[in-house]
Design a protein around this motif. Structure first.
Motif: not given
Length: 748
Positions: A1-14
């Motif tokens: 399950m995707m962690q909160q930090s990973e979710l934030v990082e993926r949004v920050a890319r674009y």
């Protein structure tokens, strides 16, 4: 399950300017609200909104869309309210989550309308904010990926709905990648064996074709470099469902398909697309009739590309799609790839603004289609027709035709001149009486071809025929035809419907008031009181459903007013009817199923020693073309040529006899026939019908009564008449009674 930090990082890319605090708050809130819930596979329920958010991130949607994806099930599946979402996350996100909340069980009398009403509300929610659709598709995609954990009957229902509505809707909005994923997942559920076979054959073909694929890619890139064109060439194979659909449509085997593997050539500029086409056709022979230019004439979902087929290395047919990088992005992600969706402008209400981004939304063909479809829903479509009409609009095979002034009209393949007329303007469709196609007069039901120029001939006195609805191919045309004929239909059935409701309400000791019906229109799924009353008159809405809607607690069974009624059985009886001003006795003759009039039947074509009898279910009368069926040991049975019973003898032609009437003009004799009368149920109606029949000097031989629904009575009446003219006169006179809905002849 995707962690909160990973979710934030993926949004920050674009989206480097996103609100990290808001995103983390939504993650924590959704996880807390779903903390006690489990998925069908035993995983924490929060894994579902998290995966939906991941798909939304892959589409590179804005921050509000990601937050709404995380929260999309909170209002329905937890104790969260929209007010709470508005307070914590803002009204914009609250509206998105509310639009995504699955519809609660609709309080409709008819179950048949519920699915259509769900689709109506979904499309209206999408039209107010397109992000609702994008998140909804992400939600459906993840549900389909985990569908195998559901019960079999639920899997089948969800897969069918996905195949019929969600996958075509994704395609209609240009989101081809999601459409193909949804189609394949649904196909895998509905036709598991076919999916497995095609998937296996595709894998083998791709493995076998690796050398061929690499050679094409290298030769194409090299040829374009020589022409100073920078390009990316990549191969692609058809998906399993796409292969299955083509095999089924063309009636061919997998091995007979020649375009399973195709190539996309992606270049920088639009002019490079046409230069690439020139290079390809110069180096390799082009297959005639296989070139399509969707750049100059884009599809209605904004798809743009050049398509051509060439004979490549090893004399194999190679399909090429030539497009720019921007076209490629739109081809895969459709409306989600549009620039405006990165700037936070989504609402249909914003289309009146002057911003450049709003101008972009006005140029979206998909968005135009969506608003036109929703307008059709608001213009009076009944929920029962929503699926049918919307599905007609979801499929993208098109023809392009022109008005005399050169305006391009895009229509679905199979569209008629009538569809063209309604596509130009509803008034033109309503007044269409003729046409010219490419300068030649043609029927208005003609199917149009690519490039046709159409001139519509109009008449102000014209009203569209309801029969047009069966030949048109677009929802807009059908909606226009229905609207134009609606008033005539209401006028035709309004009086009868009112009488039926008055009689029905009187039966339960109530007085019918239109105001009562107006208060429950939503339950019976009609927009106006007159619509609902006319629906009762034509049998579309049952009076008992009106009673259930107005008096939900009413349980009393209706009391039959006629003690002689039976269900389907024939009966023999003498009845006395009171007719104003006199007393008349009507004798119902004792009749057997093998009805046979006394005396010799006046026909030619049968041996005079044979036993001859009439069709027991409908008889035959002079004026009918008749045939005889010879049954060994039983003789000949006479049928009119249109009798339904003759279908049972289609394979036994040797039993058919060609018969002719042999009527003596000086010796009139009556013959058996049967009619069905549907009328308002009430005292005296049978007497009124019997009086009309008696006045026409006919006898009633059999009678069967039943009540198909509250307020109506259906009577199958056996008659004895002289000939077809006599029968038609009786039908006309009975039909003229005010309480009679309709009369038909029964042929058996």
């Amino acid at each position: 399950m995707m962690q909160q930090s990973e979710l934030v990082e993926r949004v920050a890319r674009y989206n480097p300017n996103f609100n990290e605090t808001l995103l983390k708050k939504a993650y924590a809130y959704a996880m807390h609200q779903h903390r006690h819930q489990k998925r069908a596979n035993g995983a924490p329920y929060f894994s579902h909104p998290l995966e939906v958010a991941a798909i939304v991130i892959d589409l590179q949607l804005d921050q509000d869309s990601v937050v709404a994806a995380l929260l999309h099930d909170t209002i329905e599946d937890t104790e969260t309210t929209k007010k709470e979402i508005d307070c914590i996350f803002g009204t914009n996100i609250g509206l998105l989550v509310h639009g995504l909340t699955k519809l609660r069980r609709l309080d409709l009398v008819s179950k048949k309308t519920r699915q259509g009403e769900n689709l109506r509300r979904l499309l209206i929610a999408i039209a107010s904010d397109v992000r609702v659709l994008l998140i909804k598709l992400a939600d459906r995609l993840h549900n389909m990926r985990t569908l195998h954990y559901m019960l079999p009957e639920k899997r089948k229902r969800i897969a069918e709905e996905t195949m019929e509505i969600y996958a075509p809707l994704a395609g209609r909005m240009g989101m081809q990648e999601i459409r193909e994923d949804l189609e394949d997942l649904a196909f895998q559920t509905l036709h598991a064996e076919a999916y497995s076979t095609i998937h296996h054959k595709l894998s083998l073909l791709i493995q076998k074709s690796k050398k061929f694929i690499i050679e094409i890619e290298e030769k194409m890139v090299k040829s374009l470099l020589i022409a100073n064109i920078q390009s990316v060439v990549k191969s692609r194979s058809k998906r399993p469902y796409s292969v299955f659909r083509k095999m089924e449509r063309n009636g061919v085997s997998f091995e007979q398909l020649s375009d399973i593997i195709g190539f996309r050539v992606i270049v920088d500029e639009v002019q490079h697309c046409y230069q690439t086409l020139c290079v390809a056709h110069t180096k390799w022979p082009a297959v005639p009739g296989r070139f399509k230019d969707y750049i100059s004439t884009p599809k209605q979902n904004d798809y743009r590309s050049l398509h051509t087929t060439i004979i490549g290395p090893y004399h194999q047919r190679v399909e090429l799609q030539i497009r720019t990088h921007e076209m490629d992005k739109i081809a895969e992600y459709g409306i989600a790839a549009h620039a405006l969706y990165k700037d936070g402008i989504y609402s249909a209400t914003d289309t009146d603004n002057d911003s450049s981004d709003t101008h972009l939304i006005g140029q979206s063909r998909s968005y135009h289609w969506l608003h036109r479809t929703v307008k059709t829903l608001f213009d009076g479509e009944h929920p029962d027709d929503i699926f049918e009409h919307t599905r007609l609009e979801l499929f993208l095979d098109q023809v392009f035709c022109f008005t005399p002034k050169g305006k391009l009209i895009a229509l679905p393949r199979g569209a008629t001149v009538i569809d063209f007329a309604y596509a130009v303007h509803t008034d033109i469709g309503n007044s269409c009486v003729g046409c010219k196609v490419n300068g030649q007069h043609a029927p208005i039901v003609s199917r149009l071809q690519n490039g046709d120029e159409v001139i519509i001939i109009r008449s102000r006195n014209q009203l569209p025929s309801s029969a047009w609805e069966n030949v048109v191919a677009t929802g807009k045309a059908r909606a226009g035809i229905r609207r134009a004929t609606k008033e005539a239909r209401i006028q035709q059935y309004l009086g009868l419907g009112t009488k039926i409701l008055i009689a029905t309400f009187k039966r339960i000791n109530h007085e019918f008031e239109p105001d009562q019906l107006e208060a429950v229109l939503e339950k019976v799924a009609y927009k106006t009181v007159n619509d609902a009353i006319a629906a009762v008159g034509c049998g579309e809405l049952q009076p008992k459903d009106v009673i259930k809607a107005i008096f939900p607690d009413y349980q009393k069974e209706r009391v039959p007013i006629n003690k002689i009624r039976t269900n389907e059985s024939w009966f023999n009886l003498n009845l006395m009817f009171k007719i104003p001003g006199r007393r008349r006795s009507f004798k119902f003759l004792e009749t057997a199923h093998n009805h046979q009039l006394t005396g010799k039947i006046p026909i030619r074509g049968a041996n005079e020693n044979m036993t001859v009898k009439f069709n027991p279910e409908g008889g035959a009368v002079p004026g009918d073309r008749i045939v005889g069926i010879l049954t060994p040991g039983e003789g000949v049975t006479v049928y009119p040529i249109q009798a339904n019973a003759l279908k049972a003898f289609e394979q036994t032609a040797h039993e058919w006899l060609d018969l002719r009437w042999d009527i003596d003009p000086d010796n009139h004799e009556k013959f058996p026939s049967k009619i069905r009368v549907v009328a308002i149920d009430g005292p005296g109606i049978l007497a009124d019908i019997s009086e009309v029949i008696a006045k026409e000097e006919s006898n009633i031989s059999t009678l069967c009564l039943k009540s198909p629904n509250w307020g109506l009575t259906s009577m199958d009446i056996g008659l004895e008449v002289w000939d077809m003219k006599h029968l038609n006169r009786i039908i006309r006179e009975v039909r003229g009674l005010s309480a009679v809905s309709h009369v038909t002849r029964l042929n058996g």
